[in-house]
Design an enzyme around this catalytic site. Structure first.
Site, PDB file in Angstrom:
ATOM      1  N   GLY A 108       0.815  -1.174  -0.007  1.00 19.70           N
ATOM      2  CA  GLY A 108      -0.265   0.134  -0.142  1.00 19.70           C
ATOM      3  C   GLY A 108       0.806   1.249   0.016  1.00 19.70           C
ATOM      4  O   GLY A 108       2.148   1.130   0.535  1.00 19.70           O
ATOM      5  N   CYS A 128       5.283  -6.193   2.026  1.00 22.30           N
ATOM      6  CA  CYS A 128       5.682  -4.597   1.855  1.00 22.30           C
ATOM      7  C   CYS A 128       5.176  -3.803   2.959  1.00 22.30           C
ATOM      8  O   CYS A 128       5.062  -3.767   4.104  1.00 22.30           O
ATOM      9  CB  CYS A 128       5.343  -3.984   0.263  1.00 22.30           C
ATOM     10  SG  CYS A 128       5.989  -2.438   0.106  1.00 22.30           S
ATOM     11  N   TYR A 129       3.803  -3.109   2.493  1.00 22.19           N
ATOM     12  CA  TYR A 129       3.325  -2.253   3.716  1.00 22.19           C
ATOM     13  C   TYR A 129       2.578  -3.298   4.520  1.00 22.19           C
ATOM     14  O   TYR A 129       2.493  -3.063   5.877  1.00 22.19           O
ATOM     15  CB  TYR A 129       2.144  -1.578   2.993  1.00 22.19           C
ATOM     16  CG  TYR A 129       1.044  -0.576   3.960  1.00 22.19           C
ATOM     17  CD1 TYR A 129       1.707   0.393   4.300  1.00 22.19           C
ATOM     18  CD2 TYR A 129       0.228  -1.117   4.331  1.00 22.19           C
ATOM     19  CE1 TYR A 129       1.042   1.308   5.385  1.00 22.19           C
ATOM     20  CE2 TYR A 129      -0.868  -0.457   5.123  1.00 22.19           C
ATOM     21  CZ  TYR A 129      -0.483   0.677   5.858  1.00 22.19           C
ATOM     22  OH  TYR A 129      -1.148   1.595   6.689  1.00 22.19           O
ATOM     23  N   HIS A 177       8.474  -7.544  -2.705  1.00 22.46           N
ATOM     24  CA  HIS A 177       7.069  -8.182  -3.537  1.00 22.46           C
ATOM     25  C   HIS A 177       7.558  -9.385  -4.085  1.00 22.46           C
ATOM     26  O   HIS A 177       8.127  -9.456  -5.035  1.00 22.46           O
ATOM     27  CB  HIS A 177       6.677  -7.150  -4.540  1.00 22.46           C
ATOM     28  CG  HIS A 177       6.245  -5.920  -3.905  1.00 22.46           C
ATOM     29  ND1 HIS A 177       4.789  -5.674  -3.681  1.00 22.46           N
ATOM     30  CD2 HIS A 177       6.792  -4.790  -3.811  1.00 22.46           C
ATOM     31  CE1 HIS A 177       4.429  -4.461  -3.160  1.00 22.46           C
ATOM     32  NE2 HIS A 177       5.686  -3.738  -3.050  1.00 22.46           N
ATOM     33  N   GLU A 237       5.336 -11.256  -5.607  1.00 19.17           N
ATOM     34  CA  GLU A 237       4.662 -11.591  -6.644  1.00 19.17           C
ATOM     35  C   GLU A 237       5.102 -11.216  -8.042  1.00 19.17           C
ATOM     36  O   GLU A 237       4.515 -11.472  -8.939  1.00 19.17           O
ATOM     37  CB  GLU A 237       2.986 -10.864  -6.371  1.00 19.17           C
ATOM     38  CG  GLU A 237       3.019  -9.493  -6.397  1.00 19.17           C
ATOM     39  CD  GLU A 237       3.211  -8.640  -5.068  1.00 19.17           C
ATOM     40  OE1 GLU A 237       3.303  -7.450  -4.884  1.00 19.17           O
ATOM     41  OE2 GLU A 237       4.116  -9.595  -4.241  1.00 19.17           O
ATOM     42  N   ASP A 281     -15.193 -13.396 -22.691  1.00 21.07           N
ATOM     43  CA  ASP A 281     -15.734 -13.526 -21.311  1.00 21.07           C
ATOM     44  C   ASP A 281     -17.217 -13.860 -21.564  1.00 21.07           C
ATOM     45  O   ASP A 281     -17.405 -14.818 -21.050  1.00 21.07           O
ATOM     46  CB  ASP A 281     -15.771 -12.043 -20.780  1.00 21.07           C
ATOM     47  CG  ASP A 281     -14.325 -11.627 -20.462  1.00 21.07           C
ATOM     48  OD1 ASP A 281     -13.483 -12.609 -20.231  1.00 21.07           O
ATOM     49  OD2 ASP A 281     -13.935 -10.515 -20.323  1.00 21.07           O
ATOM     50  N   LYS A 314      -8.621 -13.307 -16.139  1.00 22.03           N
ATOM     51  CA  LYS A 314      -8.570 -13.419 -17.636  1.00 22.03           C
ATOM     52  C   LYS A 314      -7.911 -14.591 -18.027  1.00 22.03           C
ATOM     53  O   LYS A 314      -8.487 -15.483 -18.684  1.00 22.03           O
ATOM     54  CB  LYS A 314      -8.051 -12.248 -18.266  1.00 22.03           C
ATOM     55  CG  LYS A 314      -8.391 -12.072 -19.714  1.00 22.03           C
ATOM     56  CD  LYS A 314      -9.789 -11.877 -20.179  1.00 22.03           C
ATOM     57  CE  LYS A 314     -10.044 -11.522 -21.364  1.00 22.03           C
ATOM     58  NZ  LYS A 314     -11.365 -10.755 -21.713  1.00 22.03           N
TER      59      LYS A 314
END
Length: 508
Positions: free
Chosen positions: A54, A81-82, A168, A170, A226, A364
């Protein structure tokens, strides 16, 4: 019921990416606001909780924080992180702002005895993006990673299964980051890896049948990924109780309308194709301003759909292809809105239908995997990103039938040659545009005054920025030769070299 990980969103820019990485590890997860009541979290019976990053400083009075009770649930927690700063601040540690910040790729050393780093090298590159860091850990914690500038690049309280990472994991820039998340999920949370697309599809089909019962469902089928996957799920669930209205506005790529009809017309559902090209072209006659074109195409699509829907009786449910990023991007109290989506919060409050949204929890890439699981053609599931107004915004300026046909035919040649060259799996998006001006050329030993075709081919990760794909010269020459020979009223082919920014991916 799948095992679940709860991701508490503190407003960071990588929050969706964390969720995608967790699901890639075979574990279902949901993103909730940081202030979600502990009771609601507990009801989901999560096997683990992840705090996102954040933009705030946790020690400021109005900084977002979660309840201390989250740490008393006995559920493993990973702060990123945050998130590590929230953990430290809430449990009695201290967070400070040093003289210099860490940003970008950073050499980091690990204590490989920590379960998060089990099986990994003792050092590697991580992606840092922080101004503050933990300078005093809470009681019971120990540091498990550090950098030259950050003494607490990671920390743990192994007894209480509380872990924090200042970097991070990710993002792809962090070496072995996905493995760190995998370790948290499997070695610390006890994940079983029960999130599979086959199970999701069947569970969703069962849930639709239970919700719809004997009711009738109406779905607007655009032919996009979609809506096509949503249609396939609904068709398997309720069959003849489903009516799909496919409005062919005349701006689809070559043969796409017929391909959509072939995929759905004989699947046990009621399939209605409305060929409305003449109507759309008449509505857009003389309109050259891009935004006005987009809005007119969107509005007319709704008008045609409404007219066809009024011909039907007894519709109880409205099907939508809403996907998870639509919900997150449309904004919550946690995250600032990125862009609004018509299918999230844009429907009238007095809507007479109940909503059925079978893809609401999918990203997606998961939607595509679900489509393949349901037996949809690969070409449909992995179709190129395509704007809602279709070729209408690639026929630049006021749309005419002959230029629209030039776009359609040149685009088909480009796609065919890219597939032959193996570029269809290497290039994120590629298409042609035909502008509304002409240039002098020579054809059949005489002066010609015809349109140019412009080729666009870009690569991107998130569509926020894009780079130009270098195409081998022989491939470009073959495409150029075919377009000049096979497409009427064209005498010039150009290659767009403009990245995003300054250009956008689409021309209009």
């Amino acid at each position: 019921m799948n095992q679940t990980v709860v991701i508490l969103d503190f407003g960071g820019q990588y929050n969706q990416l964390i969720a995608r990485r967790v699901r890639e590890c075979g574990v279902y997860c949901e993103v909730l606001p940081y202030h979600t009541p502990v009771e609601k979290i507990s009801k989901k019976e999560p096997i683990g909780i992840i705090f996102t990053g954040g933009p705030n400083s946790v020690y400021l009075e109005d900084a977002p924080r979660c309840s201390k009770e989250v740490f008393e649930l006995g559920i493993p927690v990973l702060g990123i992180c945050y998130g590590i700063q929230v953990m430290a601040h809430t449990l009695g540690g201290h967070v400070t702002s040093p003289d210099s910040r860490e940003y970008g790729k950073t050499k980091t050393k690990y204590d490989t005895a920590c379960p998060l780093f089990d099986g990994l090298p003792a050092q590697g590159i991580t992606w840092m993006s922080h101004t503050d860091y933990v300078d005093q850990m809470p009681e019971g914690f120990s540091a498990t990673a550090y950098t030259d500038s950050c003494p607490t690049a990671a920390m743990q309280n192994q007894e209480k299964k509380l872990y924090g990472l200042q970097f991070h994991p990710e993002v792809l820039h962090t070496q072995n980051g996905t493995q760190m998340l995998h370790n948290f999920l499997y070695k610390i949370c006890g994940a079983q890896g029960d999130w599979t697309m086959g199970d999701y599809a069947q569970n969703t089909i069962d849930a639709i049948r239970k919700k719809v019962g004997d009711g009738k469902v109406l779905l607007a089928l655009s032919g996009g990924v979609d809506s096509s996957v949503a249609a396939a799920l609904l068709a398997k669930a309720v069959g003849p109780q489903l009516t799909c209205i496919f409005v062919d506005h005349g701006f689809m790529r070559k043969n796409e309308g017929d391909e959509v009809e072939a995929a759905f017309a004989h699947k046990g559902m009621n399939f209605v194709r409305v060929n409305a090209e003449d109507r759309f072209l008449a509505k857009l006659a003389g309109i050259s301003e891009p935004e006005k074109k987009r809005k007119l195409i969107g509005e007319e699509f709704i008008r045609v759909f409404e007219e066809e829907a009024r011909k039907l009786d007894g519709i109880d449910f409205l099907g939508q292809g809403t996907i998870y990023p639509d919900i997150v991007e449309s904004g919550t109290k946690t995250a600032k809105m990125v862009k609004s989506h018509h299918n999230v919060g844009g429907l009238p409050e007095d809507l007479k239908f109940q909503l059925v949204e079978p893809l609401r929890q999918l990203f997606k890439d998961e939607v595509r995997a679900c489509g393949l699981e349901l037996g949809l053609p690969y070409e449909m599931v992995y179709r190129q990103p395509f704007p809602g107004p279709g070729l209408g915004v690639r026929c630049l300026g006021a749309i005419t039938r002959d230029r629209l046909e030039a776009v359609r035919e040149s685009d088909a040649i480009l796609r065919e040659e890219f597939q032959i060259a193996g570029l269809d799996k290497k290039v994120w998006q590629y298409f042609t545009v035909v502008p509304d001006f002409k240039s002098v050329g020579v054809r059949d030993n005489a002066r010609s005054f015809d349109w140019p075709v412009i080729i666009r081919a870009v690569n991107t990760v998130d569509a926020m920025t894009a780079t130009i794909e270098p195409i081998d010269w022989p491939v470009l020459m073959k495409i150029t030769d075919r377009i000049l020979k096979e497409v009427k009223n064209v005498n010039r082919v150009c290659y767009d070299m403009s990245p995003k920014p300054n250009a956008t991916i689409e021309w209009e």
